[in-house]
Every structure is written in C-alpha cells, then in structure tokens.
Write a protein that holds these residues in place. Sequence first.
Motif, PDB file in Angstrom:
ATOM      1  N   MET A   1      34.648  58.682  34.366  1.00  0.00           N
ATOM      2  CA  MET A   1      34.765  57.520  33.843  1.00  0.00           C
ATOM      3  C   MET A   1      36.413  57.233  33.190  1.00  0.00           C
ATOM      4  SD  MET A   1      32.147  55.926  30.982  1.00  0.00           S
ATOM      5  CE  MET A   1      30.978  55.846  32.084  1.00  0.00           C
ATOM      6  N   LYS A   2      36.745  55.888  33.344  1.00  0.00           N
ATOM      7  CA  LYS A   2      37.912  55.509  32.960  1.00  0.00           C
ATOM      8  C   LYS A   2      37.867  55.492  31.110  1.00  0.00           C
ATOM      9  CE  LYS A   2      39.475  52.906  36.899  1.00  0.00           C
ATOM     10  NZ  LYS A   2      39.868  51.685  37.681  1.00  0.00           N
ATOM     11  N   GLY A   3      39.241  55.526  30.770  1.00  0.00           N
ATOM     12  CA  GLY A   3      39.535  55.575  29.506  1.00  0.00           C
ATOM     13  C   GLY A   3      38.972  54.372  28.798  1.00  0.00           C
ATOM     14  N   THR A   4      39.292  53.334  29.491  1.00  0.00           N
ATOM     15  CA  THR A   4      39.143  52.028  28.902  1.00  0.00           C
ATOM     16  C   THR A   4      37.603  51.709  28.606  1.00  0.00           C
ATOM     17  OG1 THR A   4      39.276  51.070  31.275  1.00  0.00           O
ATOM     18  CG2 THR A   4      41.108  50.687  29.660  1.00  0.00           C
ATOM     19  N   SER A   5      36.780  52.297  29.861  1.00  0.00           N
ATOM     20  CA  SER A   5      35.312  52.235  29.540  1.00  0.00           C
ATOM     21  C   SER A   5      34.800  52.952  28.587  1.00  0.00           C
ATOM     22  CB  SER A   5      34.801  52.922  30.771  1.00  0.00           C
ATOM     23  OG  SER A   5      35.222  52.177  31.796  1.00  0.00           O
ATOM     24  N   HIS A   6      35.477  54.110  28.193  1.00  0.00           N
ATOM     25  CA  HIS A   6      35.157  55.053  27.049  1.00  0.00           C
ATOM     26  C   HIS A   6      35.546  54.325  25.546  1.00  0.00           C
ATOM     27  CE1 HIS A   6      33.570  58.773  28.701  1.00  0.00           C
ATOM     28  NE2 HIS A   6      34.605  58.727  29.624  1.00  0.00           N
ATOM     29  N   VAL A   7      36.364  53.576  25.734  1.00  0.00           N
ATOM     30  CA  VAL A   7      36.864  52.642  24.624  1.00  0.00           C
ATOM     31  C   VAL A   7      35.872  51.804  24.124  1.00  0.00           C
ATOM     32  CG1 VAL A   7      38.424  51.431  23.663  1.00  0.00           C
ATOM     33  CG2 VAL A   7      39.439  53.334  24.854  1.00  0.00           C
ATOM     34  N   LEU A   8      35.558  50.923  25.297  1.00  0.00           N
ATOM     35  CA  LEU A   8      34.593  50.014  25.026  1.00  0.00           C
ATOM     36  C   LEU A   8      33.182  50.557  24.712  1.00  0.00           C
ATOM     37  CD1 LEU A   8      33.499  47.191  25.432  1.00  0.00           C
ATOM     38  CD2 LEU A   8      33.179  47.548  27.847  1.00  0.00           C
ATOM     39  N   ILE A   9      32.691  51.482  25.208  1.00  0.00           N
ATOM     40  CA  ILE A   9      31.336  52.161  24.979  1.00  0.00           C
ATOM     41  C   ILE A   9      31.535  52.666  23.335  1.00  0.00           C
ATOM     42  CG2 ILE A   9      29.631  54.004  25.498  1.00  0.00           C
ATOM     43  CD1 ILE A   9      30.562  53.925  28.303  1.00  0.00           C
ATOM     44  N   GLY A  10      32.521  53.453  23.330  1.00  0.00           N
ATOM     45  CA  GLY A  10      32.740  53.833  21.880  1.00  0.00           C
ATOM     46  C   GLY A  10      32.738  52.716  20.800  1.00  0.00           C
ATOM     47  N   ALA A  11      33.450  51.599  21.097  1.00  0.00           N
ATOM     48  CA  ALA A  11      33.554  50.518  20.055  1.00  0.00           C
ATOM     49  C   ALA A  11      32.012  49.929  19.929  1.00  0.00           C
ATOM     50  CB  ALA A  11      34.387  49.266  20.626  1.00  0.00           C
ATOM     51  N   ILE A  12      31.276  49.803  20.891  1.00  0.00           N
ATOM     52  CA  ILE A  12      29.936  49.265  20.855  1.00  0.00           C
ATOM     53  C   ILE A  12      29.018  50.248  19.940  1.00  0.00           C
ATOM     54  CG2 ILE A  12      27.959  49.102  22.110  1.00  0.00           C
ATOM     55  CD1 ILE A  12      29.486  48.061  24.391  1.00  0.00           C
ATOM     56  N   HIS A 145      40.182  70.458  30.884  1.00  0.00           N
ATOM     57  CA  HIS A 145      39.422  69.137  30.766  1.00  0.00           C
ATOM     58  C   HIS A 145      37.839  69.592  30.829  1.00  0.00           C
ATOM     59  CE1 HIS A 145      38.302  64.961  30.782  1.00  0.00           C
ATOM     60  NE2 HIS A 145      38.125  65.011  32.149  1.00  0.00           N
ATOM     61  N   ARG A 146      37.170  68.805  29.956  1.00  0.00           N
ATOM     62  CA  ARG A 146      35.784  69.116  29.694  1.00  0.00           C
ATOM     63  C   ARG A 146      35.355  70.214  29.448  1.00  0.00           C
ATOM     64  NH1 ARG A 146      32.277  64.882  33.598  1.00  0.00           N
ATOM     65  NH2 ARG A 146      33.691  63.020  33.732  1.00  0.00           N
ATOM     66  N   LYS A 191      26.205  64.666  33.584  1.00  0.00           N
ATOM     67  CA  LYS A 191      25.815  64.764  34.859  1.00  0.00           C
ATOM     68  C   LYS A 191      24.676  63.975  35.123  1.00  0.00           C
ATOM     69  CE  LYS A 191      25.298  68.778  36.568  1.00  0.00           C
ATOM     70  NZ  LYS A 191      25.624  70.109  36.914  1.00  0.00           N
ATOM     71  N   LEU A 192      23.925  63.568  33.956  1.00  0.00           N
ATOM     72  CA  LEU A 192      22.366  62.696  34.241  1.00  0.00           C
ATOM     73  C   LEU A 192      22.822  61.530  34.775  1.00  0.00           C
ATOM     74  CD1 LEU A 192      21.939  60.879  31.599  1.00  0.00           C
ATOM     75  CD2 LEU A 192      21.663  62.996  30.764  1.00  0.00           C
ATOM     76  N   ARG A 197      30.056  63.223  39.054  1.00  0.00           N
ATOM     77  CA  ARG A 197      29.711  64.402  39.787  1.00  0.00           C
ATOM     78  C   ARG A 197      29.691  65.888  38.983  1.00  0.00           C
ATOM     79  NH1 ARG A 197      33.656  63.587  44.850  1.00  0.00           N
ATOM     80  NH2 ARG A 197      33.024  61.893  45.628  1.00  0.00           N
ATOM     81  N   ARG A 198      30.492  65.796  37.789  1.00  0.00           N
ATOM     82  CA  ARG A 198      30.669  66.938  36.766  1.00  0.00           C
ATOM     83  C   ARG A 198      29.845  66.464  35.624  1.00  0.00           C
ATOM     84  NH1 ARG A 198      36.048  68.705  35.703  1.00  0.00           N
ATOM     85  NH2 ARG A 198      35.098  70.267  34.128  1.00  0.00           N
ATOM     86  N   GLY A 199      29.480  67.317  34.850  1.00  0.00           N
ATOM     87  CA  GLY A 199      28.711  67.155  33.501  1.00  0.00           C
ATOM     88  C   GLY A 199      29.558  67.714  32.442  1.00  0.00           C
ATOM     89  N   VAL A 200      29.152  68.068  31.113  1.00  0.00           N
ATOM     90  CA  VAL A 200      29.739  68.389  29.963  1.00  0.00           C
ATOM     91  C   VAL A 200      28.922  69.846  29.472  1.00  0.00           C
ATOM     92  CG1 VAL A 200      30.743  66.280  29.100  1.00  0.00           C
ATOM     93  CG2 VAL A 200      28.470  66.954  28.562  1.00  0.00           C
ATOM     94  N   LYS A 201      30.031  70.672  29.147  1.00  0.00           N
ATOM     95  CA  LYS A 201      29.386  71.919  28.791  1.00  0.00           C
ATOM     96  C   LYS A 201      29.060  71.883  27.271  1.00  0.00           C
ATOM     97  CE  LYS A 201      31.937  74.288  32.359  1.00  0.00           C
ATOM     98  NZ  LYS A 201      33.069  75.309  32.561  1.00  0.00           N
ATOM     99  N   LEU A 202      28.008  71.482  26.666  1.00  0.00           N
ATOM    100  CA  LEU A 202      27.672  70.745  25.389  1.00  0.00           C
ATOM    101  C   LEU A 202      27.662  72.374  24.515  1.00  0.00           C
ATOM    102  CD1 LEU A 202      25.000  68.549  25.607  1.00  0.00           C
ATOM    103  CD2 LEU A 202      27.190  67.869  25.026  1.00  0.00           C
TER     104      LEU A 202
END
Length: 211
Positions: A1-12, A145-146, A191-192, A197-202
């Motif tokens: 996901m692009k950084g700008t998308s993360h900014v928008l989601i984070g702002a919401i 990364h991740r 990944k859900l 394609r990749r997920g996060v190693k929580l």
Amino acid sequence: MKGTSHVLIGAIAGAGAGLYLDADSLTLAICASVGGVAGVIPDLDTNGLASNAVTLSKKKVKTPLLLMGIGVVCYAFYQFFRGTESLSLKQLGLGIGMMILSAVITQKRMLTLTGVGVILGGVALDRSWLVLFGLFVVLASFTPHRSYTHSLLGLGFFALILRMAETDLQLEGLYLAGMAGYASHLIADMKLLPMNRRGVKLFAPIWNKEF
C-alpha cells in the motif's frame, strides 16, 4: 500500500480517536493530523514517504560531501607545498574519509544520521520522548522492511513515546490518535486484505509468522 494511502487511513483513524474523546474542532483536527503522521511511521524502515520526509536525500549530500573532502585534501597539500607546515595526517584522513563516505552512504544511513540528530536534540532540550523517538528512528534504519516497526513491539515502543510526548506537550488526544494511526498501518498491511501479498510479523522477534 502506498504511503499516501496510509496517511489517509491514519488520519481517519486519528479523527475517530478525536470523536471518541468528544474533542472540539481544533483538537479533532490535531488528532487527524497526528493520526496521519503516525500512519506512515512504520514505513521508516524503507525508502518511502516517511523516511524521505524526515531526512535529506542522499543525492543532495553525496556531491557536497565529495567536494568538501577533495577541498580538505587539496588544502592539506597546499599548506605542505607552501612550506608553512608539515603535511597534516588528520586533514588528509578527514578529507579521504569524507570522500569515501560520499561513495558508500545510503538512504538508510542518512536515516541513521537523522535519528542520531533527533537523539542529540532531545538531550539538548531535555526531552526524553525525543531521545526515544530518535532511538526508534535509528533502530528502524537498521531493520528490514515489515519487521520491527510492523510488530507489536514497535507499536508498544511508539506508544511509550506518544504517552511521554502527550504529557510533556499537554496535547489532548495525542496518545490515542497516534496509537490509532500507527495501528491502522499494521492492519492495512495484513495479509488478510486481498491486495497484500505479504503480511506483518506482529509478534516478531519471538514469532515470525505473517498475519
């Protein structure tokens, strides 16, 4: 996901935290802004929107660093051939070191230097949360990364920074909005979601399973 998308989601997410706190309009705007910034903080571990926003590009540093190194070496030899003083090994070492650094420096190491600068700034200003944030940035610059920044460990570390910053700056909602923004990034990278394609190693580094 692009950084700008993360900014928008984070702002919401940050705005949602503000609404939960029943904040006024100004505080709500601050919460949305904090959430947007926190929404890209996990991506400090890669060359993207977050890292480029907090540090200079290596391209802007390499040429000046090289020229300064050449200048220092030339000055050392100039002084020597004029006979005014013996050849300075310190100046030669400094100049050659600057030239080598200009050739090998990467964007990740630029981020490392930024983190060190934040740490020093935090020490000078006597702000513990700034020192910790600088340490957060330094650690991010040395991890893949991740990994660390996309784990619950990274989230917990950032939560500590936010709590200390909120207490110091007396900004209502800073902690909750920052946490919401940061957490939104981890959720969006899971990944859900079909686009990932990749997920996060929580639970890294204890358990490296991707979610």
